[in-house]
Every structure is written in structure tokens, then in C-alpha cells.
Design an enzyme around this catalytic site. Sequence first.
Site, PDB file in Angstrom:
ATOM      1  N   GLU A   1      -3.528   4.631   7.033  1.00 17.09           N
ATOM      2  CA  GLU A   1      -2.932   5.975   6.946  1.00 17.09           C
ATOM      3  C   GLU A   1      -3.486   6.982   7.960  1.00 17.09           C
ATOM      4  OE1 GLU A   1      -3.342   7.096   2.830  1.00 17.09           O
ATOM      5  OE2 GLU A   1      -2.122   5.433   2.137  1.00 17.09           O
TER       6      GLU A   1
ATOM      7  N   GLU B   1       2.250  -3.081   0.104  1.00 13.40           N
ATOM      8  CA  GLU B   1       2.023  -2.421  -1.187  1.00 13.40           C
ATOM      9  C   GLU B   1       3.377  -2.083  -1.809  1.00 13.40           C
ATOM     10  OE1 GLU B   1      -0.691   0.897  -0.824  1.00 13.40           O
ATOM     11  OE2 GLU B   1      -1.875  -0.120   0.689  1.00 13.40           O
TER      12      GLU B   1
END
Length: 388
Positions: free
Chosen positions: A179, A284
Site C-alpha cells: 500500500e 486478499e
Amino acid sequence: MKIIKKFNKSLIAGCVTVVLVVSGCNSHQGLQQQALPEIAPTFSKDILLKNHFAENFKIGTAISKAQVLNSADPELRLAAEHFNTFTPENSMKWESVNPLPNEYQFDVADALVNFAKNNNQQLVGHTLVWHSQTPDWVFEDDAGNPLNRAQLLKVMEIHIKTVAGRYAEQIFAWDVVNEALNEDGSLRESKWQQIIGDDFIEQAFIYAHQAAPNAKLYYNDYNMFKPEKRAGAIKLIKRLKQKGIQIDGVGMQAHYSLDYPDFNEVEDSIVAFAATGVDVMVTELDISVLPFPENLAEGADVSLDVALQQQYNPYTEGLPIEIEQQLASRYQNLFAIYKKHSESIGRVTFWGVSDKQTWRNGWPMKGRTDYPLLIDRDMKLKGFVNSL
Ligand code: XIL
């Protein structure tokens, strides 16, 4: 676009039958379940997800600390049967393995490494450098003053070499950096970026390669379907490649909902990432069925913690069949895309084993009842799994 819509319609019709048939089976399976010894698997062996998708990609799940610390945990046993790749949900994050300066805690991570080895699961490490779930001390000296670039690089190097080095032979791949991008594709102004500069990413990949020369190295992020973020990630991948730094794959997190995102954009990103020459991983995956306050369905900012409002928690007593059908349709559309591009996709990992313990019950609002995975609260595969 047209092909996907057509596919969707025909499968919705098929799915009604499948859902009804399976819910009819539930009580029978429930009776069987009671008669089984405590640690016996409570699922039907008719479909194992890893066999179902064997021709397409590896299929994985995130394993929690509670699961890994109890080898008799039915969810761990279920995961071991259905999935051929595991990711630690939290137990290899910085705050878990290195909570205090010079203090490493590897008991949970070691237990997962051993379990995966004994069960022939491929293990993906998650994650070495991230702005979340990283203690403040990492960025400060003993007096609480911010570190300078050289000092923070040293802290990063020691951490990566200690953690990735410890599992150099056991861990197949690492989410090296998590991220690092903003929604517009620019670099997030995290403490890593502010103190070290934009090349903290390069440095993390270099240290990871030195620590675990045989491991695959990935960049992982959410909302990777967004054209701007996609462009930012591609720029990043190319930058590393041009500098001769090893980057093997890109991870698309995939925390989705019934109406978010447009899967055509997901497909565009898969194609664009694959064109850079790296492997594409779905890292995910979960599809929330719950309504969200405006804008909150998007992304996966783990720092969000919105007060519980019951209007956003409508299915505490069970999931209406029409909503399960919508979920089925979303999964069918998504897996049609994943399968179409399976040559580029190495792995599809769900974020959690069952609806009972998914992080979605607690994010972005604690205390909700969500149904985002393929395995329900009774640890049975949902009826539509056959059609994926
Ligand atoms: C989540 C875990 O599932 C939660 O248990 C934890 O409280 C917060 O983090 N993106 C990631 C994952 O990369 O590590 C996050 O996992 C979900 C979003």
C-alpha cells in the site's frame, strides 16, 4: 462487457437451483456433523477448492493467529484441505514479529511456517514494509526524535534481513511493500516515504532479495483496478525493472462488495499488469454483501473504524436468498475473468477461511454480520462454488 453480462444472466438462473439444492442438504450435513469426533473436518469432500481450480491457479487463504495456535481448530483443518497456499493474516506484520526495538516474537509465525510445511502449503509472507501495523518506535530514536534517512534505512534493513532471512528457505514469496500508493497513483506520504524518500521501495526490494534470494518478491495494494492507481503501480514496476531490481509480481488485494468495483476495470488491470512481465496475484479476496455508508465500501484502509449503525448490518439472522444470489453472480463474473486470464494469474487468495471469522465482520465497522467468502458460518462451501 457484453460477454460478461450474458454469462452473468445465464448463471443467475443456474444458481437459484444450486442454492436451493444445497440449502436442502444443510440439515442432513448438520446431523452428520454432530456425530463426528471433535476435530474431524466438517465439510463435504465432494469439492476441494484447490482441486476445483487446479487447472487455473493456486488457491489460498489468510490464516489467523487463533487458527494457527490451535492445530485442532476446525477452520485451520478446513483451510488445510481446501487451500494450497497460505498467507499469515497478521502474524508476520511488523507489530507482530518486531513489536519493540530488538525484540522479535516469532512463535506464531514459526508455527504457521511449520504447519504449512507439514501440509505442503506454499507460504506467502505478508508484509515487510507498510505504513500500518508498524510501531511508532520504528521511525524514532530513543528520545522520540524522528530518524534520518540513513538511520531508517538501517532499521528497515535489519528488520527485513531478520524476518525474511529467517524464513529464506520456507517462504515462497513476500509482499515486500504494501500500500505505498495513493488513489491517484502518486506515492503515499508515509513515514517511509517522508524520511527515506521515494526510493524506500527500491531499498526494501533490494534488502528482501539479499535476505531471501530464492523468494518471489511482490508489490501489494488495494483498489488496483482504478486506472490512476493502476498507472502508478505500472510506473513503479517499470522503475524497479529499469534499475535491475527484482520484482516478480503485483498483488491486487480485492476487498470488494456487491456493487463495487466495476469488474471490467479489474480485468483491464490484470491485462495491463501482465503486460509489464510480472505475475499477477489476487491476494486478499472477499466480497462484502453489506450496505456501506457512502464511499466506505471502497478500498481497505485498515485505520477506518466507523461506529456501528444497525442500518448497515441487516443480515444478523441469516442471508436472504436473493442476496446470496447476487453474491453468487458477483463471484461468477469475477472468476470468469480470473479464469480467462489464468495464464497471467498465479494465485487467488481469499482473506480469511469462513464468514464466521472474516475481518469483514469488523471492518470498517465493528460488530457486523457479513458473508463475503466461499465458506459459510457452518464451515460448508456455499452452493454456488460449483459454478465458479
Ligand atoms: C487486516 C486483518 O485482516 C485484520 O485482522 C487486521 O486487524 C487489520 O489488517 N490490507 C492488508 C491486510 O494488506 O494486511 C489487512 O488485514 C486488510 C487490508
